[in-house]
Every structure is written in C-alpha cells, then in structure tokens.
Design a protein around this motif. Structure first.
Motif, PDB file in Angstrom:
ATOM      1  N   ARG A  30       0.874  -1.087   0.033  1.00 45.67           N
ATOM      2  CA  ARG A  30       0.031  -0.169   0.022  1.00 45.67           C
ATOM      3  C   ARG A  30       0.824   1.158  -0.082  1.00 45.67           C
ATOM      4  O   ARG A  30       1.840   1.182   0.751  1.00 45.67           O
ATOM      5  N   VAL A  31       0.681   2.087  -1.106  1.00 44.08           N
ATOM      6  CA  VAL A  31       1.882   3.174  -1.348  1.00 44.08           C
ATOM      7  C   VAL A  31       1.197   4.575  -0.941  1.00 44.08           C
ATOM      8  O   VAL A  31       0.035   4.855  -1.192  1.00 44.08           O
ATOM      9  N   VAL A  32       1.803   5.153   0.245  1.00 42.77           N
ATOM     10  CA  VAL A  32       1.184   6.514   0.712  1.00 42.77           C
ATOM     11  C   VAL A  32       2.466   7.530   0.015  1.00 42.77           C
ATOM     12  O   VAL A  32       3.595   7.389   0.343  1.00 42.77           O
ATOM     13  N   GLY A  33       1.870   8.561  -0.616  1.00 46.33           N
ATOM     14  CA  GLY A  33       3.070   9.298  -1.168  1.00 46.33           C
ATOM     15  C   GLY A  33       2.581  10.941  -0.627  1.00 46.33           C
ATOM     16  O   GLY A  33       1.514  11.316  -0.737  1.00 46.33           O
ATOM     17  N   LEU A  34       3.953  11.522  -0.203  1.00 50.28           N
ATOM     18  CA  LEU A  34       3.682  12.697   0.279  1.00 50.28           C
ATOM     19  C   LEU A  34       4.056  13.948  -0.790  1.00 50.28           C
ATOM     20  O   LEU A  34       5.011  13.615  -1.781  1.00 50.28           O
ATOM     21  N   HIS A  35       2.936  14.788  -0.867  1.00 50.42           N
ATOM     22  CA  HIS A  35       3.570  15.960  -2.049  1.00 50.42           C
ATOM     23  C   HIS A  35       3.024  17.310  -1.034  1.00 50.42           C
ATOM     24  O   HIS A  35       2.252  17.442  -0.350  1.00 50.42           O
ATOM     25  N   ARG A  36       3.882  18.307  -1.797  1.00 48.93           N
ATOM     26  CA  ARG A  36       3.727  19.657  -1.120  1.00 48.93           C
ATOM     27  C   ARG A  36       2.695  20.385  -1.793  1.00 48.93           C
ATOM     28  O   ARG A  36       2.155  20.176  -3.055  1.00 48.93           O
ATOM     29  N   ARG A  37       1.939  21.196  -1.332  1.00 51.98           N
ATOM     30  CA  ARG A  37       1.018  22.220  -1.479  1.00 51.98           C
ATOM     31  C   ARG A  37       1.549  23.046  -2.851  1.00 51.98           C
ATOM     32  O   ARG A  37       2.511  23.571  -2.614  1.00 51.98           O
ATOM     33  N   SER A  38       0.704  23.186  -3.706  1.00 54.03           N
ATOM     34  CA  SER A  38       1.087  23.865  -5.032  1.00 54.03           C
ATOM     35  C   SER A  38      -0.280  24.544  -5.584  1.00 54.03           C
ATOM     36  O   SER A  38      -1.159  24.063  -5.494  1.00 54.03           O
ATOM     37  N   SER A  39      -0.211  25.677  -6.306  1.00 49.08           N
ATOM     38  CA  SER A  39      -1.048  26.174  -6.882  1.00 49.08           C
ATOM     39  C   SER A  39      -1.587  25.634  -8.075  1.00 49.08           C
ATOM     40  O   SER A  39      -2.770  25.921  -8.782  1.00 49.08           O
ATOM     41  N   THR A  40      -0.725  24.836  -8.542  1.00 47.76           N
ATOM     42  CA  THR A  40      -0.872  23.974 -10.052  1.00 47.76           C
ATOM     43  C   THR A  40      -0.826  22.637  -9.574  1.00 47.76           C
ATOM     44  O   THR A  40      -0.240  22.323  -8.825  1.00 47.76           O
ATOM     45  N   VAL A  41      -1.484  21.666 -10.419  1.00 46.53           N
ATOM     46  CA  VAL A  41      -1.421  20.268  -9.947  1.00 46.53           C
ATOM     47  C   VAL A  41       0.066  19.762 -10.531  1.00 46.53           C
ATOM     48  O   VAL A  41       0.523  20.234 -11.476  1.00 46.53           O
ATOM     49  N   THR A  42       0.621  19.020  -9.593  1.00 50.28           N
ATOM     50  CA  THR A  42       2.164  18.366  -9.897  1.00 50.28           C
ATOM     51  C   THR A  42       1.930  16.718 -10.107  1.00 50.28           C
ATOM     52  O   THR A  42       3.114  16.285  -9.954  1.00 50.28           O
ATOM     53  N   PHE A  43       0.713  16.489 -10.373  1.00 47.52           N
ATOM     54  CA  PHE A  43       0.652  14.758 -10.455  1.00 47.52           C
ATOM     55  C   PHE A  43       0.832  14.238 -11.891  1.00 47.52           C
ATOM     56  O   PHE A  43       0.627  13.193 -12.351  1.00 47.52           O
ATOM     57  N   GLU A  44       1.662  15.134 -12.953  1.00 50.47           N
ATOM     58  CA  GLU A  44       1.758  14.789 -14.243  1.00 50.47           C
ATOM     59  C   GLU A  44       2.301  13.402 -14.330  1.00 50.47           C
ATOM     60  O   GLU A  44       1.753  12.348 -14.965  1.00 50.47           O
ATOM     61  N   ARG A  45       3.361  12.961 -13.421  1.00 53.57           N
ATOM     62  CA  ARG A  45       4.028  11.595 -13.715  1.00 53.57           C
ATOM     63  C   ARG A  45       3.304  10.537 -12.908  1.00 53.57           C
ATOM     64  O   ARG A  45       3.677   9.332 -13.215  1.00 53.57           O
ATOM     65  N   ILE A  46       2.349  10.681 -12.159  1.00 53.94           N
ATOM     66  CA  ILE A  46       1.827   9.703 -11.414  1.00 53.94           C
ATOM     67  C   ILE A  46       0.118   9.659 -11.708  1.00 53.94           C
ATOM     68  O   ILE A  46      -0.566   8.974 -11.146  1.00 53.94           O
ATOM     69  N   THR A  47      -0.448  10.289 -12.730  1.00 53.27           N
ATOM     70  CA  THR A  47      -1.578  10.350 -13.081  1.00 53.27           C
ATOM     71  C   THR A  47      -2.170   8.852 -13.159  1.00 53.27           C
ATOM     72  O   THR A  47      -3.587   8.680 -12.861  1.00 53.27           O
ATOM     73  N   HIS A  48      -1.381   8.120 -13.986  1.00 55.03           N
ATOM     74  CA  HIS A  48      -2.048   6.640 -14.217  1.00 55.03           C
ATOM     75  C   HIS A  48      -1.836   5.813 -13.116  1.00 55.03           C
ATOM     76  O   HIS A  48      -2.491   4.704 -13.063  1.00 55.03           O
ATOM     77  N   LEU A  49      -1.507   6.171 -11.893  1.00 54.31           N
ATOM     78  CA  LEU A  49      -1.655   5.497 -10.594  1.00 54.31           C
ATOM     79  C   LEU A  49      -2.389   6.155  -9.714  1.00 54.31           C
ATOM     80  O   LEU A  49      -2.695   5.515  -8.355  1.00 54.31           O
ATOM     81  N   MET A  50      -2.929   7.144  -9.877  1.00 52.72           N
ATOM     82  CA  MET A  50      -3.829   8.041  -9.065  1.00 52.72           C
ATOM     83  C   MET A  50      -4.869   7.041  -8.179  1.00 52.72           C
ATOM     84  O   MET A  50      -4.892   7.260  -6.814  1.00 52.72           O
ATOM     85  N   ASP A  51      -5.445   6.373  -8.726  1.00 57.25           N
ATOM     86  CA  ASP A  51      -6.438   5.439  -8.115  1.00 57.25           C
ATOM     87  C   ASP A  51      -6.011   4.294  -7.167  1.00 57.25           C
ATOM     88  O   ASP A  51      -6.589   3.746  -6.135  1.00 57.25           O
ATOM     89  N   ARG A  52      -4.621   4.051  -7.346  1.00 57.16           N
ATOM     90  CA  ARG A  52      -3.968   3.055  -6.297  1.00 57.16           C
ATOM     91  C   ARG A  52      -3.260   3.593  -5.396  1.00 57.16           C
ATOM     92  O   ARG A  52      -2.701   3.002  -4.530  1.00 57.16           O
ATOM     93  N   LEU A  53      -3.059   4.918  -5.167  1.00 56.75           N
ATOM     94  CA  LEU A  53      -2.209   5.505  -4.247  1.00 56.75           C
ATOM     95  C   LEU A  53      -2.784   6.517  -3.198  1.00 56.75           C
ATOM     96  O   LEU A  53      -4.172   6.996  -3.661  1.00 56.75           O
ATOM     97  N   THR A  54      -2.367   6.519  -1.899  1.00 50.90           N
ATOM     98  CA  THR A  54      -2.895   7.457  -1.135  1.00 50.90           C
ATOM     99  C   THR A  54      -1.976   8.648  -1.028  1.00 50.90           C
ATOM    100  O   THR A  54      -0.786   8.490  -0.625  1.00 50.90           O
ATOM    101  N   LEU A  55      -2.547   9.757  -1.562  1.00 52.83           N
ATOM    102  CA  LEU A  55      -1.587  11.041  -1.482  1.00 52.83           C
ATOM    103  C   LEU A  55      -2.110  11.950  -0.514  1.00 52.83           C
ATOM    104  O   LEU A  55      -3.203  12.371  -0.338  1.00 52.83           O
TER     105      LEU A  55
END
Ligand code: NAP
Ligand code: G4F
Length: 325
Positions: A30-55
């Motif tokens: 089970r993968v938990v990913g930390l991301h920092r707050r940003s005014s634009t979306v930074t998920f370009e590299r993980i779009t294909h994984l979004m439904d399998r990750l806890t961000l």
C-alpha cells in the motif's frame, strides 16, 4: 503471500517517486505518497497511478506534517526522495536547498524516531557529493569534495542518516546514486533538455539549443533500474550505504552526438554554448563502482547509455507529434 504492508514515499511527484511507486504497487505494497501544496497540479508523472495511491500533503520543511502521516498510516518502509534536486538552482537558492535537502532529512528521521523507530528508511544520497573527485572510480569509501550547495546539503543528509543509524539503531540506508534519467526526467536536466530539443528541432519547432559545459562527464543510468536498488537496500537484514552506478562514463558532447544522430541530425549544427549556463564550480567527471550493490544486493542495471538516450529522444518525438496533432 503475506502483504508487505505500507510504504511511504516523499517526492512521489518527482521522476524517481513515480517509478518507485509503480515498483512498490506491483509488489503488493500500500503506497502513501507525500506531496507539497502547490497552486498548480504536480501529479503529471503519477496520473496513471492515482486510484492506487494514498496522496497526502506534507512538506520536508514541516516536521509535524510528516509526524501526522507516520502516526496515521504506520508505514513499514520510508523512502526519502524529496529534495531541491537541481544543482544549478542550489547556487541561487543555497539556503532553501539546505533547509529542504539537508535539514529536511533530520526532520524526517526525527519524525520516525518519535513515531516508530522500527521503520526502515532510505535516503537519496548523490554522486554529486564526490564533486571534485579524489579517486576514479568512486566507491562507498571515496572521500567527498562537494562542488555545489546541493552537494554540500546531500553530504549532510548522508551523514545524518549514518548518524541516526549509529546513534539510535535505525534501519537507515543511504543510496549514493549516480545520474539516472528517463522520459519522465525534468526538462531542466541535461539529458532531457537535449532529448526534447533534438526532437523539437527534428520537427521544425526550434532551431537551436543553448547548453553550458560540453566537457563534463557523467555515469548515466536508467531511473527504473535505480529505484529497484532502493527497494533492495531496505530488504537487507542490516542497513548500509551503496553506490549505484553503471561503471561507465560519457561526456555531454557524446550524449548530444547520440541524441541528434539518432534523428539524422548533426549536433554541431544546432548546439550553441551559452556561458550563462556554466556553473560557478563544476563536477568534471563522475564514474561509479557498483561492485558492492552487485555482490550484496544482486543489483544489475538493465538499460545501457545508448538505449537510454534513444528511448528519451523517441519519447519526446512521439509526445511532440501527439501534441502537434
Ligand atoms: P525530482 O524529479 O526533482 O523530484 C524531487 C521531488 O521532491 C518532487 O516530488 C518535489 O515536489 C519534491 N520536493 C521538493 N521540495 C520539497 C519539499 N520542501 N517538501 C516535500 N517535497 C519536496 O528528483 P528525482 O530525480 O526524482 O530524484 C529523487 C531524489 O534522488 C532527490 O532527492 C535527488 O536529489 C536524488 N538524486 C537524484 C539523482 C538523479 O540522477 N535523478 C541522482 C542522485 C540523487 P514537486 O513536484 O512539488 O516539485
Ligand atoms: O543533468 P544535470 O543538470 O545533472 P547534475 O548536475 O549532474 O545533477 C544530477 O545528478 C546528480 C547525481 O550526480 C543528482 F544528485 C542531481 O539531483 C541531479 O539529478 O547536468 C549534467 C552535466 C553538468 O556537468 C552540467 O554542467 O551537464 C552539464 N550541462 C551542460 N549544459 C548542463 C547544461 N546541465 C544542464 N542542466 N543544462 C545545460 O544546459
């Protein structure tokens, strides 16, 4: 087979974070990913994984944000990939680089110590620490001589990892990784900049590309091979430090030649040297000796330099063609 449990990744939106997330999900974590707050979306590299990750939002500058996630999600493994990772930027933002890339490691190690000292920890150390190299090739025992605020910050991160291992018995390992690239690499780094520019020039979208030092030599590998080494380090009974490299080096000039000639172009017709892109201090030559990673971890790189550069050029050509149509 029993589930390997939860793994936490800082820097999941970066190149390595995206490949490591894929690897761990494939292994059943089970993968938990930390991301920092940003005014634009930074998920370009993980779009294909979004439904399998806890961000979850957290920042290496904010220890409590990491403690909260550790308490709530109880990971067994933590991979610290977050950093201000661009050497050039570290010369103009040295304090920020130190806060994130150096002290950020201590904040995370302290957060682990306070919540669960049995967590296994990976620190993303760098060949940039060898800087003005004192021996060739570089091994785990080669002394450091950093040439940028980034290199200095990574040495702090490296030694605080070793220190928490020795002081508190943490299972904390440091991977001294040499340059690794992929089609997901940030556009500001040399190999991606060259691959993207060669593709754009081939398609008539630009004519020239400006580069800095063409003589620098690097040991370039393929990012998915390198995240496999990170995971292997945390599967060992004992924590340790490992050089991860291909053992071969190439110049910026050679990389340009390979990228442009792959598209039937001459790099000399399109590359211009811009003195503004030269660094105040340069790392002239990096070449790693991955013997320990090979023998102890059983790690081998699968993609070589030529295939890597061609893959990156092909990926940018395809993406630009798709965007154009
Ligand atoms: P990258 O693509 O630049 O990714 C860096 C990540 O760190 C991004 O997710 C970024 O988030 C995040 N980040 C930056 N500042 C942060 C902060 N204050 N709090 C939380 N997250 C923050 O780097 P990479 O190539 O994947 O490299 C991964 C790690 O390995 C880095 O530590 C790098 O220094 C190290 N390393 C890389 C190489 C290499 O050749 N790639 C070699 C040796 C070591 P945003 O998306 O929001 O910017
Ligand atoms: O691709 P680069 O920016 O990578 P650099 O500085 O080696 O750092 C990367 O690798 C480190 C591991 O050794 C990581 F720790 C770090 O986070 C990062 O991932 O530059 C490679 C070489 C340098 O010698 C640079 O001076 O290419 C030279 N170069 C020449 N012209 C250029 C350019 N680099 C960039 N980024 N842009 C240029 O126009």
């Amino acid at each position: 087979m029993a589930s390997p449990g939860t793994a936490m990744i800082t820097g999941i939106t970066g190149q390595d974070g995206s490949y490591l997330a894929e690897l761990l999900l494939d292994k059943g974590y089970r993968v938990v990913g930390l991301h920092r707050r940003s005014s634009t979306v930074t998920f370009e590299r993980i779009t294909h994984l979004m439904d399998r990750l806890t961000l979850l939002p957290a920042d290496l500058l904010d220890e409590a944000s990491m403690i909260r996630v550790l308490r709530e999600h109880e990971p067994r493994e933590v991979y610290n990939l977050a950093a201000q990772s661009f050497v050039q930027t570290s010369f103009v933002q040295p304090v920020l680089t130190g806060e994130v890339t150096a002290l950020g490691v201590t904040r995370l190690l302290d957060a682990i110590l306070l919540t669960d000292p049995t967590i296994r920890f990976y620190q993303a150390s760098s060949s940039e620490m060898f800087g003005k190299v004192v021996e060739v090739p570089q091994t785990e025992r080669t002394p450091f001589h950093p040439r940028s605020p980034y290199g200095v910050a990574k040495i702090y991160g490296h030694w605080i990892t070793v220190n928490y291992r020795e002081s508190y018995g943490l299972h904390a390992s440091s991977g001294i990784l040499f340059n690794h690239e992929s089609p997901r690499r940030g556009l500001e780094f040399l190999p991606r900049k060259v691959a993207f520019s060669a593709a754009a020039i081939k398609l008539g979208m630009q004519e020239k590309v400006k580069l800095g030092n063409l003589d620098a030599q690097r040991d370039w590998g393929y990012a998915p091979d390198y995240v496999r080494a990170m995971w292997l380090m945390l599967q060992q009974d004992a924590p340790d430090d490992y050089v991860v490299a291909t053992g071969k080096t190439h110049s910026v000039r050679e990389l340009c030649d390979l990228a442009f000639s792959h598209l039937g172009l001459r790099w000399e017709d399109h590359v211009e040297v811009d003195e503004q892109l030269l660094r105040p201090a340069e790392v002239d030559l990096l070449i790693g000796d991955p013997k320990k990673a090979r023998t102890v971890l059983g790690w081998e790189p699968e993609v070589g330099f030529e295939d890597l550069v061609r893959m990156m050029v092909d990926a940018d050509l395809k993406a630009l063609r798709t965007a154009g149509s």
